[in-house]
Design a protein around this motif. Sequence first.
Motif, PDB file in Angstrom:
ATOM      1  N   VAL A  37      14.375   0.604  -0.122  1.00 50.29           N
ATOM      2  CA  VAL A  37      12.832   0.297  -0.101  1.00 50.29           C
ATOM      3  C   VAL A  37      12.671   0.902   1.235  1.00 50.29           C
ATOM      4  CG1 VAL A  37      11.233  -1.371  -0.087  1.00 50.29           C
ATOM      5  CG2 VAL A  37      13.075  -1.657  -1.516  1.00 50.29           C
ATOM      6  N   LEU A  38      11.653   1.788   1.452  1.00 50.17           N
ATOM      7  CA  LEU A  38      11.368   2.527   2.342  1.00 50.17           C
ATOM      8  C   LEU A  38       9.814   2.106   2.833  1.00 50.17           C
ATOM      9  CD1 LEU A  38      12.472   6.238   1.408  1.00 50.17           C
ATOM     10  CD2 LEU A  38      13.469   4.581   3.141  1.00 50.17           C
ATOM     11  N   GLY A  39       9.539   2.141   4.053  1.00 55.01           N
ATOM     12  CA  GLY A  39       8.238   1.725   4.654  1.00 55.01           C
ATOM     13  C   GLY A  39       7.889   2.918   5.791  1.00 55.01           C
ATOM     14  N   ASN A  40       6.562   3.290   5.542  1.00 49.98           N
ATOM     15  CA  ASN A  40       5.937   4.424   6.458  1.00 49.98           C
ATOM     16  C   ASN A  40       6.452   3.736   8.063  1.00 49.98           C
ATOM     17  OD1 ASN A  40       3.498   5.132   7.997  1.00 49.98           O
ATOM     18  ND2 ASN A  40       3.783   6.814   6.589  1.00 49.98           N
ATOM     19  N   ARG A  41       6.771   4.797   8.780  1.00 51.35           N
ATOM     20  CA  ARG A  41       7.146   4.436  10.164  1.00 51.35           C
ATOM     21  C   ARG A  41       5.917   3.960  10.687  1.00 51.35           C
ATOM     22  NH1 ARG A  41      11.089   2.426  12.472  1.00 51.35           N
ATOM     23  NH2 ARG A  41      12.566   4.061  11.878  1.00 51.35           N
ATOM     24  N   ASN A  42       4.864   4.511  10.702  1.00 49.07           N
ATOM     25  CA  ASN A  42       3.571   4.139  11.719  1.00 49.07           C
ATOM     26  C   ASN A  42       3.132   2.859  10.979  1.00 49.07           C
ATOM     27  OD1 ASN A  42       3.517   6.600  13.036  1.00 49.07           O
ATOM     28  ND2 ASN A  42       2.433   8.009  11.533  1.00 49.07           N
ATOM     29  N   GLY A  75       0.822  -1.147   0.045  1.00 49.84           N
ATOM     30  CA  GLY A  75      -0.009  -0.036  -0.074  1.00 49.84           C
ATOM     31  C   GLY A  75       0.815   1.217   0.013  1.00 49.84           C
ATOM     32  N   GLU A  76       0.016   2.500   0.374  1.00 54.13           N
ATOM     33  CA  GLU A  76       0.964   3.555   0.409  1.00 54.13           C
ATOM     34  C   GLU A  76       1.995   3.442   1.524  1.00 54.13           C
ATOM     35  OE1 GLU A  76      -1.676   6.987   0.927  1.00 54.13           O
ATOM     36  OE2 GLU A  76      -2.934   6.196  -0.896  1.00 54.13           O
ATOM     37  N   ALA A  77       2.126   2.617   2.214  1.00 52.15           N
ATOM     38  CA  ALA A  77       3.160   2.493   3.237  1.00 52.15           C
ATOM     39  C   ALA A  77       4.635   2.216   2.597  1.00 52.15           C
ATOM     40  CB  ALA A  77       2.753   1.458   4.348  1.00 52.15           C
ATOM     41  N   VAL A  78       4.794   1.982   1.287  1.00 50.94           N
ATOM     42  CA  VAL A  78       5.967   1.333   0.746  1.00 50.94           C
ATOM     43  C   VAL A  78       6.093   2.528  -0.394  1.00 50.94           C
ATOM     44  CG1 VAL A  78       7.200  -0.315  -0.785  1.00 50.94           C
ATOM     45  CG2 VAL A  78       5.461  -0.940   1.343  1.00 50.94           C
ATOM     46  N   ILE A  91      19.363  -7.964 -10.551  1.00 49.24           N
ATOM     47  CA  ILE A  91      19.154  -7.012  -9.467  1.00 49.24           C
ATOM     48  C   ILE A  91      17.681  -6.343  -9.388  1.00 49.24           C
ATOM     49  CG2 ILE A  91      20.127  -4.437  -8.835  1.00 49.24           C
ATOM     50  CD1 ILE A  91      22.370  -5.305 -10.678  1.00 49.24           C
ATOM     51  N   MET A  92      17.200  -6.176  -8.353  1.00 47.78           N
ATOM     52  CA  MET A  92      15.840  -5.798  -8.083  1.00 47.78           C
ATOM     53  C   MET A  92      16.365  -3.888  -8.442  1.00 47.78           C
ATOM     54  SD  MET A  92      13.131  -5.408  -5.138  1.00 47.78           S
ATOM     55  CE  MET A  92      13.877  -3.823  -4.465  1.00 47.78           C
ATOM     56  N   ARG A  93      15.554  -3.565  -9.470  1.00 50.42           N
ATOM     57  CA  ARG A  93      15.793  -2.312 -10.045  1.00 50.42           C
ATOM     58  C   ARG A  93      14.592  -1.273  -9.392  1.00 50.42           C
ATOM     59  NH1 ARG A  93      20.937  -1.736 -11.949  1.00 50.42           N
ATOM     60  NH2 ARG A  93      21.419  -3.842 -12.983  1.00 50.42           N
ATOM     61  N   TYR A  94      13.426  -1.666  -9.161  1.00 50.55           N
ATOM     62  CA  TYR A  94      12.290  -0.787  -8.850  1.00 50.55           C
ATOM     63  C   TYR A  94      11.267  -1.642  -8.095  1.00 50.55           C
ATOM     64  CZ  TYR A  94       8.696   2.563  -9.621  1.00 50.55           C
ATOM     65  OH  TYR A  94       7.547   3.473  -9.568  1.00 50.55           O
ATOM     66  N   VAL A  95      10.574  -0.868  -7.011  1.00 48.64           N
ATOM     67  CA  VAL A  95       9.519  -1.441  -6.539  1.00 48.64           C
ATOM     68  C   VAL A  95       8.410  -0.250  -6.269  1.00 48.64           C
ATOM     69  CG1 VAL A  95       8.728  -1.999  -4.097  1.00 48.64           C
ATOM     70  CG2 VAL A  95      10.670  -3.047  -4.767  1.00 48.64           C
ATOM     71  N   SER A  96       7.373  -0.503  -6.632  1.00 46.69           N
ATOM     72  CA  SER A  96       6.330   0.425  -6.539  1.00 46.69           C
ATOM     73  C   SER A  96       4.867  -0.061  -6.074  1.00 46.69           C
ATOM     74  CB  SER A  96       6.137   1.134  -7.644  1.00 46.69           C
ATOM     75  OG  SER A  96       5.125   2.243  -7.675  1.00 46.69           O
ATOM     76  N   VAL A  97       4.058   0.681  -5.583  1.00 47.14           N
ATOM     77  CA  VAL A  97       2.701   0.317  -5.265  1.00 47.14           C
ATOM     78  C   VAL A  97       1.764   1.214  -5.651  1.00 47.14           C
ATOM     79  CG1 VAL A  97       1.057  -0.158  -3.225  1.00 47.14           C
ATOM     80  CG2 VAL A  97       3.775  -0.718  -3.054  1.00 47.14           C
TER      81      VAL A  97
END
Length: 170
Positions: free
Chosen positions: A99-104, A21-24, A163-169
Amino acid sequence: LGELEENLGIKVTEAYAGISGEAVRCGSSSYYVYVSGQDGEIQDEDVTKLHEGMNILPPPDGYCILDRLPQKYVIDSREETMKPVGRFGRRLESTFNVVLGNRNSVDRLTRAMNRLQVSTKKLFSNAQASAAAVLTEDEKEIGAAVVDIGAGVTDICIWYDNIMRYVSVL
């Protein structure tokens, strides 16, 4: 998990978890180190030092880092490689896919796992998990996009040159 324990007698104490979801979100960051050997030969320790240096860089406010994946290594700002060990140079740098995750959201997921008395071994984006489940090594090498269409979100993970080049949601 309760049914699993009751019906099969299996107690789950740790697990890998996925978030979506929007968390990533995905970004990139670069870092460099100077090669430690006097002769300029790049050793495993130099690569480790480069990765550890990336680990101290802080994430953007409100996010935590789920994964850092090197996209390529560059030696002395001119030679690109995926395997720098054994090559020669003075400076080793890399661009990392972050790759970032929303902290909350991550904190809520962790609390939910803790309530179930299950420790989280590692947290992945669902896009990464989907790609790991379905792609072969050959597909990762030649390039592939995994599009996981769900009820609420669509996860996308793109691989090329192993190589993993891209992650999206979406």
